[in-house]
Write an enzyme that holds these catalytic residues in place. Structure first.
Site, PDB file in Angstrom:
ATOM      1  N   GLU A  50       0.827  -1.206   0.000  1.00 18.49           N
ATOM      2  CA  GLU A  50       0.000   0.000   0.000  1.00 18.49           C
ATOM      3  C   GLU A  50       0.863   1.259   0.000  1.00 18.49           C
ATOM      4  O   GLU A  50       1.969   1.252   0.541  1.00 18.49           O
ATOM      5  CB  GLU A  50      -0.859   0.021   1.284  1.00 18.49           C
ATOM      6  CG  GLU A  50      -1.596  -1.282   1.568  1.00 18.49           C
ATOM      7  CD  GLU A  50      -2.764  -1.527   0.621  1.00 18.49           C
ATOM      8  OE1 GLU A  50      -3.356  -0.531   0.165  1.00 18.49           O
ATOM      9  OE2 GLU A  50      -3.060  -2.700   0.332  1.00 18.49           O
ATOM     10  N   ASP A  85      10.010  -1.035 -17.039  1.00 19.35           N
ATOM     11  CA  ASP A  85       8.559  -1.000 -16.790  1.00 19.35           C
ATOM     12  C   ASP A  85       8.055   0.436 -16.708  1.00 19.35           C
ATOM     13  O   ASP A  85       7.288   0.779 -15.814  1.00 19.35           O
ATOM     14  CB  ASP A  85       8.254  -1.747 -15.479  1.00 19.35           C
ATOM     15  CG  ASP A  85       6.793  -2.163 -15.372  1.00 19.35           C
ATOM     16  OD1 ASP A  85       6.103  -2.218 -16.411  1.00 19.35           O
ATOM     17  OD2 ASP A  85       6.338  -2.423 -14.242  1.00 19.35           O
ATOM     18  N   HIS A 134       5.804   2.412 -17.777  1.00 16.95           N
ATOM     19  CA  HIS A 134       4.487   2.784 -18.307  1.00 16.95           C
ATOM     20  C   HIS A 134       3.995   4.049 -17.600  1.00 16.95           C
ATOM     21  O   HIS A 134       4.629   4.541 -16.669  1.00 16.95           O
ATOM     22  CB  HIS A 134       3.508   1.613 -18.160  1.00 16.95           C
ATOM     23  CG  HIS A 134       3.330   1.160 -16.740  1.00 16.95           C
ATOM     24  ND1 HIS A 134       2.608   1.881 -15.817  1.00 16.95           N
ATOM     25  CD2 HIS A 134       3.825   0.081 -16.068  1.00 16.95           C
ATOM     26  CE1 HIS A 134       2.633   1.246 -14.651  1.00 16.95           C
ATOM     27  NE2 HIS A 134       3.367   0.160 -14.773  1.00 16.95           N
ATOM     28  N   GLY A 179       1.951   4.809 -15.432  1.00 15.07           N
ATOM     29  CA  GLY A 179       1.709   4.834 -13.979  1.00 15.07           C
ATOM     30  C   GLY A 179       2.996   5.048 -13.198  1.00 15.07           C
ATOM     31  O   GLY A 179       2.963   5.273 -11.981  1.00 15.07           O
TER      32      GLY A 179
HETATM   33  N1  LIG Z   1       6.970   8.976  -4.654  1.00 11.51           N
HETATM   34  C1  LIG Z   1       5.655   8.909  -4.918  1.00 11.51           C
HETATM   35  N2  LIG Z   1       4.908  10.030  -4.941  1.00 11.51           N
HETATM   36  C2  LIG Z   1       3.591   9.996  -5.214  1.00 11.51           C
HETATM   37  N3  LIG Z   1       2.912   8.866  -5.468  1.00 11.51           N
HETATM   38  C3  LIG Z   1       3.589   7.702  -5.453  1.00 11.51           C
HETATM   39  C4  LIG Z   1       4.995   7.649  -5.186  1.00 11.51           C
HETATM   40  N4  LIG Z   1       5.401   6.368  -5.242  1.00 11.51           N
HETATM   41  C5  LIG Z   1       4.296   5.649  -5.529  1.00 11.51           C
HETATM   42  N5  LIG Z   1       3.198   6.436  -5.664  1.00 11.51           N
HETATM   43  C6  LIG Z   1       1.820   6.025  -6.002  1.00 11.51           C
HETATM   44  O1  LIG Z   1       1.638   4.657  -5.680  1.00 11.51           O
HETATM   45  C7  LIG Z   1       1.386   3.883  -6.872  1.00 11.51           C
HETATM   46  C8  LIG Z   1       2.065   2.519  -6.755  1.00 11.51           C
HETATM   47  O2  LIG Z   1       3.464   2.672  -6.557  1.00 11.51           O
HETATM   48  P1  LIG Z   1       4.536   1.897  -7.439  1.00 11.51           P
HETATM   49  O3  LIG Z   1       5.861   2.182  -6.865  1.00 11.51           O
HETATM   50  O4  LIG Z   1       4.347   2.258  -8.881  1.00 11.51           O
HETATM   51  O5  LIG Z   1       4.172   0.392  -7.189  1.00 11.51           O
HETATM   52  P2  LIG Z   1       3.702  -0.803  -8.156  1.00 11.51           P
HETATM   53  O6  LIG Z   1       4.863  -1.698  -8.266  1.00 11.51           O
HETATM   54  O7  LIG Z   1       2.567  -1.467  -7.493  1.00 11.51           O
HETATM   55  O8  LIG Z   1       3.265  -0.220  -9.467  1.00 11.51           O
HETATM   56  C9  LIG Z   1       1.901   4.761  -8.006  1.00 11.51           C
HETATM   57  O9  LIG Z   1       1.288   4.482  -9.240  1.00 11.51           O
HETATM   58  C10 LIG Z   1       1.586   6.153  -7.497  1.00 11.51           C
HETATM   59  O10 LIG Z   1       0.242   6.466  -7.711  1.00 11.51           O
HETATM   60 MG   LIG Z   2       3.934   1.158 -10.599  1.00 12.58          MG
END
Ligand SMILES: Nc1ncnc2c1ncn2[C@@H]1O[C@H](COP(=O)(O)OP(=O)(O)O)[C@@H](O)[C@H]1O
Ligand SMILES: [Mg+2]
Length: 397
Positions: free
Chosen positions: A100, A251, A253, A255
């Site tokens: 999370e 990776d 993409h 997101g």
């Molecule tokens: N440094 C950050 N600042 C703002 N939102 C973040 C940050 N890191 C992660 N998130 C939010 O959390 C989501 C999931 O994190 P992520 O590292 O991409 O994990 P996953 O491997 O599940 O894709 C991201 O798509 C973003 O919305």
């Molecule tokens: Mg991600």
């Protein structure tokens, strides 16, 4: 995640540990030789097999190495890392199978996020087994190395998410965070299991990052000039990391590219091979996140995720994102240890495709918007003619 020595004379030894399973099979208790000068080596090299048997050198476990990166001797209760008052002002902003993501007001100023990742337990979480200490160590190491490029000399970028703190905590999930999980589930719907399943013995890694803003998919740009500067920042960031760490994101993409709004007259500076490149932000600043599939090379040790063990990644269809996994595989012959920076160009091509077909713009009727759409189109047509992002950046910017 896998770690492997790149240097040719380690090649055969490297074979022993190219899969996580063989590493765990051979060092069954995950006991590894201590080499304080190089934690990575101590985790990765199969030559340690003989050292462990022959020498009475001190040994260190992956658990100890992770704790060392956290600056801890033992896992701490959640409240010791994050006080009740900090949790009080938290919000859940994202999720993934790993765990999370919560946003909170940092007592030291600004907003930060915490990624809470359960580790080492036997419970299946969100359909996956939990990561072990040695797997999370590689992720922590990649995130830290990329974050530290902001303090580097000849190859310098602030384009990777800043790691502010890493903690190892133990205990049941904080009530407040469970409440926020439920709120998110009710309002936006969650694909994850509720974290109320975790018991008192559960371990977690909490990765604290600077808040990077919202992702490309959600962000609304003023016009394509802003998308163009986003693209330049992503490209320069990749070029710097390619050069310094033989980095491939693998990776990237929409997101995993975050954008925050900054002063429209500000600029960001990159340094590649000792030469500075200034880019006008036009009001948007980039932070690249999520290094789960990434590869780096650090003091002769390769850290990578062997994607050949994950065939499902290459069967998905629909978005161009899923084609990119296949194109990367075609380019590297399914050898994910190898450095193949063309993969970074493929993701830049994907980013240009998104800028032209899917990103959202407020002002689409202006001259500047039309002009920069043209530039983005031209970049998209040409970018795959290069071999790596560094070469592209040197010619283009
Ligand atoms: N440094 C950050 N600042 C703002 N939102 C973040 C940050 N890191 C992660 N998130 C939010 O959390 C989501 C999931 O994190 P992520 O590292 O991409 O994990 P996953 O491997 O599940 O894709 C991201 O798509 C973003 O919305
Ligand atoms: Mg991600």
């Amino acid at each position: 995640m896998h770690l492997c020595a790149e240097s040719p004379h380690f090649d055969t030894k490297c074979m022993c540990i190219t899969t996580y399973e063989s590493l765990s099979g051979y060092v069954s208790d995950r006991i590894l030789e201590d080499n304080l000068e190089n934690d990575l080596r101590s985790l990765s090299l199969s030559k340690r097999k003989t050292s462990i048997v022959q020498n009475s050198t001190p040994v260190v476990t992956a658990r100890e190495l992770v704790l060392k990166k956290c600056g801890q001797e033992e896992p701490l209760p959640f409240e010791e890392c994050y006080s009740k008052s900090v949790l009080q002002n938290c919000q859940k902003i994202g999720e993934g199978v790993y765990g999370e993501v919560f946003l909170f007001k940092n007592p030291n100023g600004g907003t930060s996020v915490m990624k809470v990742i359960p580790i080492e337990g036997d419970l299946i979480v969100n359909g996956e087994r939990q990561k072990k200490f040695d797997e999370i160590l590689s992720e922590i190491t990649i995130a830290l190395e990329l974050s530290n490029l902001r303090n580097n000399n000849d190859n310098k970028t602030s384009g990777f998410s800043e790691v502010q703190k890493v903690c190892c905590v133990q205990g049941s999930y904080p009530e407040k965070l469970i409440y926020l999980w439920e709120l998110y589930d009710e309002t936006r719907g969650s694909e994850n299991d509720s974290p109320d399943i975790f018991g008192e013995d559960q371990l977690y890694i909490v990765l604290q990052l600077a808040n990077g803003g919202s992702d490309l998919e959600a962000f609304i740009f003023n016009n394509s000039l802003q998308a163009y500067t986003m693209f330049q920042q992503v490209a320069c960031t990749l070029a710097v990391a390619e050069e310094e760490l033989h980095f491939e994101h693998r990776d990237l993409h929409w997101g995993n590219v975050l954008l925050s709004t900054v002063d429209k007259n500000s600029k960001v500076t990159f340094r590649l091979d000792g030469k500075n490149y200034d880019i006008m932000t036009k009001g948007v600043e980039v932070a690249i996140i999520d290094f789960t599939l990434s590869r780096i090379e650090c003091e002769g040790v390769v850290i990578f995720n062997d994607l050949s063990l994950d065939p499902d990644l290459f069967t998905a269809e629909g978005d161009y994102q899923f084609e990119v996994y296949k194109l990367m595989q075609k380019k590297n012959g399914n050898n994910w240890q190898r450095f193949e920076p063309y993969s970074n160009l493929l993701w830049l091509h994907y980013t240009l495709d998104k800028a032209l077909t899917a990103l959202r713009y407020k002002n689409t009727q202006t001259k500047v918007h039309k002009e920069y759409l043209g530039k983005l189109r031209q970049l998209k047509d040409e970018i795959l003619n290069y071999n790596n992002v560094k070469e592209f950046v040197l010619e283009y910017f």
